[in-house]
Design a protein around this motif. Structure first.
Motif, PDB file in Angstrom:
ATOM      1  N   ALA A 167       0.944  -1.221  -0.031  1.00 47.22           N
ATOM      2  CA  ALA A 167       0.032  -0.044  -0.062  1.00 47.22           C
ATOM      3  C   ALA A 167       0.922   1.204  -0.111  1.00 47.22           C
ATOM      4  CB  ALA A 167      -1.052  -0.190   1.141  1.00 47.22           C
ATOM      5  N   PRO A 168       0.475   2.310  -0.654  1.00 46.71           N
ATOM      6  CA  PRO A 168       1.016   3.702  -0.765  1.00 46.71           C
ATOM      7  C   PRO A 168       1.115   4.348   0.952  1.00 46.71           C
ATOM      8  CG  PRO A 168      -1.073   4.132  -1.555  1.00 46.71           C
ATOM      9  CD  PRO A 168      -0.718   2.514  -1.341  1.00 46.71           C
ATOM     10  N   TYR A 169       2.283   5.056   0.989  1.00 44.81           N
ATOM     11  CA  TYR A 169       2.524   5.551   2.499  1.00 44.81           C
ATOM     12  C   TYR A 169       1.291   6.667   2.697  1.00 44.81           C
ATOM     13  CZ  TYR A 169       4.524   7.527   6.581  1.00 44.81           C
ATOM     14  OH  TYR A 169       4.851   8.361   7.923  1.00 44.81           O
ATOM     15  N   ALA A 170       1.046   7.280   1.470  1.00 45.79           N
ATOM     16  CA  ALA A 170       0.060   8.386   1.663  1.00 45.79           C
ATOM     17  C   ALA A 170      -1.339   8.153   0.885  1.00 45.79           C
ATOM     18  CB  ALA A 170       0.573   9.645   1.016  1.00 45.79           C
ATOM     19  N   ILE A 171      -2.338   8.749   1.103  1.00 47.96           N
ATOM     20  CA  ILE A 171      -3.343   8.374   0.344  1.00 47.96           C
ATOM     21  C   ILE A 171      -3.854   9.094  -0.922  1.00 47.96           C
ATOM     22  CG2 ILE A 171      -6.070   8.270   0.340  1.00 47.96           C
ATOM     23  CD1 ILE A 171      -4.862   5.912   1.753  1.00 47.96           C
ATOM     24  N   THR A 172      -3.202   8.798  -2.007  1.00 50.32           N
ATOM     25  CA  THR A 172      -3.148   9.372  -3.354  1.00 50.32           C
ATOM     26  C   THR A 172      -4.693   9.512  -3.771  1.00 50.32           C
ATOM     27  OG1 THR A 172      -2.763   7.590  -4.514  1.00 50.32           O
ATOM     28  CG2 THR A 172      -0.877   8.843  -3.591  1.00 50.32           C
ATOM     29  N   TYR A 215      -3.400  11.943   5.018  1.00 51.48           N
ATOM     30  CA  TYR A 215      -4.749  11.678   4.526  1.00 51.48           C
ATOM     31  C   TYR A 215      -5.751  12.976   4.260  1.00 51.48           C
ATOM     32  CZ  TYR A 215      -3.398   7.522   6.844  1.00 51.48           C
ATOM     33  OH  TYR A 215      -2.856   6.115   7.107  1.00 51.48           O
ATOM     34  N   ALA A 216      -5.106  13.905   3.750  1.00 47.79           N
ATOM     35  CA  ALA A 216      -5.616  15.166   3.335  1.00 47.79           C
ATOM     36  C   ALA A 216      -6.861  14.994   2.514  1.00 47.79           C
ATOM     37  CB  ALA A 216      -4.847  16.212   2.841  1.00 47.79           C
ATOM     38  N   LEU A 217      -6.785  13.885   1.429  1.00 48.17           N
ATOM     39  CA  LEU A 217      -7.642  14.040   0.361  1.00 48.17           C
ATOM     40  C   LEU A 217      -8.836  13.129   0.917  1.00 48.17           C
ATOM     41  CD1 LEU A 217      -5.456  12.847  -2.696  1.00 48.17           C
ATOM     42  CD2 LEU A 217      -6.862  15.025  -2.511  1.00 48.17           C
ATOM     43  N   ALA A 218      -8.570  12.200   1.814  1.00 47.95           N
ATOM     44  CA  ALA A 218      -9.611  11.288   2.309  1.00 47.95           C
ATOM     45  C   ALA A 218     -10.543  12.114   3.066  1.00 47.95           C
ATOM     46  CB  ALA A 218      -9.091  10.199   3.102  1.00 47.95           C
TER      47      ALA A 218
END
Length: 442
Positions: A147-152, A184-187
Motif C-alpha cells: 500500500a502507498p504511504y499517503a492516500i493518493t 490523509y488530506a484527500l480522504a
C-alpha cells in the motif's frame, strides 16, 4: 397544509437516490421537514438542503459527503486502515480493533518497504514478516500488500471502486509526509475519513529505544553514544531506568493495564468440555512473525490454544538482566491479539507441572525448534519433564528462523539509520504543527 411522515420523507429520499443510512441527523431532518414545511417548499428544500444535511451525517466538522457517493444497501460497511506495522505491538492491534468497530469488515493496507524507506527510513521488519503479523490480527478481514504511504487520489479511487471501502481510518496522531503535508488530506476532503484514538504508552520508536538500551556497552565513548540514543528514541516518555536490588537496570513501562483492555482483547469464551487443548509457553518478547507462525502450527493440532506467558522475573533469570524488552502485560496483549490464540495465562510458571496440566485440561504441550533456549532437555530441572513423561509433549518444526534476539540484532547493527529515521520523523511533525490550511479532521 401538507403533512409528511418520517417514512414518507425516507421513501422520497430513497427514490431520489439519497442513501444516508440510519443516522440520527437524517431522522431529525425528516421530522423537521415533516412538521414545518409546506407544499412545493418541501420538495425544494428537501432536495437541496436535505441532501447536504444527509450527506454530512455523522461527519462532525468534516466536509459533506459527495452526492455521487451512495453506499449500497444491505451490504456490510467496509473500512480501511493502513500503516507500516513495523515492530508490530499491542498498540497496533488496539488501533485495528478500534477501526474494526467502526464497520463490519476491516481491510488493512500494509505499506511497502520502498515507501517506508522514502518516507521514514529502513523498516526493521520486511514486508513479508509484516504481512504475516497483520494477517494474524483477529480483527483483520482482508490485507492489501504494498500500500502507498499517503492516500493518493488514484489509490483512494481504487479503494472506493474496487474494494468497496466506505471509510478510511487513522489514529488521532499526525501522519505527515516529508514535505509536512497530511497523508490523509484527500480522504478528509472527500468526507470519507474517520478517526480513532491512539494507544498511549507505546510506539515502535519507543520499542527501538528499549532494544538499544538493553545492549549496554562498556567504553566511555560508547556509553556517551548510548545516552544520546536513549534521548533520541525515548523522548522522555517511553520508559525509564531504575536501579534494582542487583544493581542492574530494569525498564519501567508507562503502560497501565486494565481489566477492560484485557477483556477487549480476549475471545471471551473458554474451551468446550471435550476440546483438545494445546499448550505452548514462552516469553513472546517483541512479538514477531516467528511467534505467529509457531502459534499457527500449534493451533492446527487441536481445538483450543492456551498460551503461557512467563513473568518478567522468569525471563530475566533465563535471558539476562535487561530482558524482556516488553513487560508481562504488554506481551500478554500482543499474544491475545493473535487470531490463533484462544486464551493466555498471564504469568505462567517456568515448569509445567502435573497440577498445571490437570487444572487446564491440557491434551498436548508443544515447543518450537527455533527459540532463545533449546537446551532444556540437557538442563537440570527440565521444565517439560512432566509432559514428556506423560507422553503429551511434541516438538514442532518452526517455520521461520526468527527470535527476539534476531530483531534486536537488526536494530543494533543499523542503529545510525534508525536514529536518522527518528530525526526525520521529528522534523516532519514539527513542520506539520507550524500551521496548515487543509482540513485536519480535528
Amino acid at each position: 397544509m401538507l403533512k409528511l411522515s418520517l417514512l414518507d420523507l425516507e421513501n422520497f429520499n430513497n427514490k431520489m437516490g439519497f442513501d444516508a443510512g440510519p443516522s440520527e441527523n437524517a431522522r431529525s431532518w425528516a421530522r423537521f421537514v415533516a412538521t414545518c414545511l409546506v407544499g412545493g417548499v418541501v420538495v425544494a428544500v428537501g432536495i437541496g438542503v436535505g441532501v447536504s444535511m444527509l450527506g454530512s451525517s455523522e461527519r462532525g466538522p468534516h466536509l459533506p459527503l459527495p452526492i455521487r457517493w451512495r453506499r449500497k444497501k444491505n451490504r456490510p460497511v467496509r473500512v480501511y486502515m493502513d500503516g507500516c506495522f513495523d515492530m508490530m505491538h499491542y498498540g497496533h492491534c488496539n488501533a485495528l480493533r478500534q477501526a474494526r468497530a467502526l464497520g463490519d469488515q476491516l481491510v488493512v493496507g500494509v505499506v511497502s518497504d520502498a515507501e517506508i524507506i522514502v518516507n521514514k527510513g529502513p523498516p526493521v521488519t520486511p514486508l513479508n514478516e509484516r504481512m504475516i503479523m497483520v494477517k494474524a490480527v483477529k480483527w483483520v478481514d482482508e490485507v492489501i500488500p504494498d500500500a502507498p504511504y499517503a492516500i493518493t487520489e488514484e489509490f483512494m479511487k481504487k479503494l472506493f471502486d474496487e474494494y468497496d471501502i466506505d471509510y478510511i481510518i487513522h489514529g488521532d496522531d499526525p501522519c505527515v509526509l516529508p514535505d509536512g503535508t497530511d497523508a490523509y488530506a484527500l480522504a478528509k476532503k472527500a468526507g470519507r475519513y474517520k478517526q480513532i484514538k491512539r494507544t498511549e504508552g507505546v510506539s515502535s520508536t519507543d520499542i527501538v529505544g528499549r532494544m538499544l538500551l538493553c545492549v549496554r556497552e562498556r567504553s566511555v565513548t560508547e556509553n556517551r553514544n548510548h545516552s544520546s540514543l536513549q534521548r533520541q528514541f525515548s523522548h522522555g516518555h517511553g520508559q525509564k531506568l531504575e536501579d534494582g536490588g542487583s544493581g542492574s537496570g530494569t525498564r519501567v513501562s508507562h503502560f497501565l493495564p486494565t481489566s477492560r483492555r484485557i477483556v477487549q482483547f480476549s475471545n471471551g469464551k473458554g474451551p468446550q468440555s471435550d476440546a483438545r487443548i494445546i499448550y505452548i509457553d514462552g516469553a513472546f518478547d517483541l512479538f514477531h512473525a516467528g511467534h505467529v507462525e509457531i502459534l499457527r502450527l500449534a493451533r492446527e493440532l487441536g481445538d483450543f490454544l492456551l498460551v503461557g506467558i512467563h513473568t518478567d522475573q522468569t525471563v530475566s533469570a533465563s535471558r539476562g538482566a535487561h530482558r524482556p524488552i516488553m513487560n508481562l502485560h504488554e506481551r500478554s496483549l500482543s499474544v491475545l491479539g493473535c487470531r490463533y490464540v484462544d486464551e493466555v495465562i498471564i504469568g505462567a510458571p517456568w515448569e509445567i507441572t502435573k497440577d498445571v496440566i490437570t487444572t487446564f485440561n491440557i491434551s498436548l504441550v508443544v515447543h518450537g525448534t527455533v527459540a532463545e533456549n533449546n537446551n532444556f532437555e540437557k538442563e537440570t530441572g527440565n521444565p517439560y519433564e512432566v509432559p514428556i513423561s506423560m507422553g503429551i509433549f511434541k516438538v514442532l518444526e518452526s517455520p521461520l528462523d526468527i527470535t527476539t534476539s534476531t530483531i534486536i540484532r537488526r536494530i543494533v547493527s543499523n542503529h545510525e539509520a534508525y536514529q536518522k529515521r527518528n530525526e526525520k520523523k521529528a522534523a516532519s511533525e514539527k513542520k506539520y504543527y507550524e500551521g496548515k490550511s487543509y482540513v485536519t479532521g480535528d
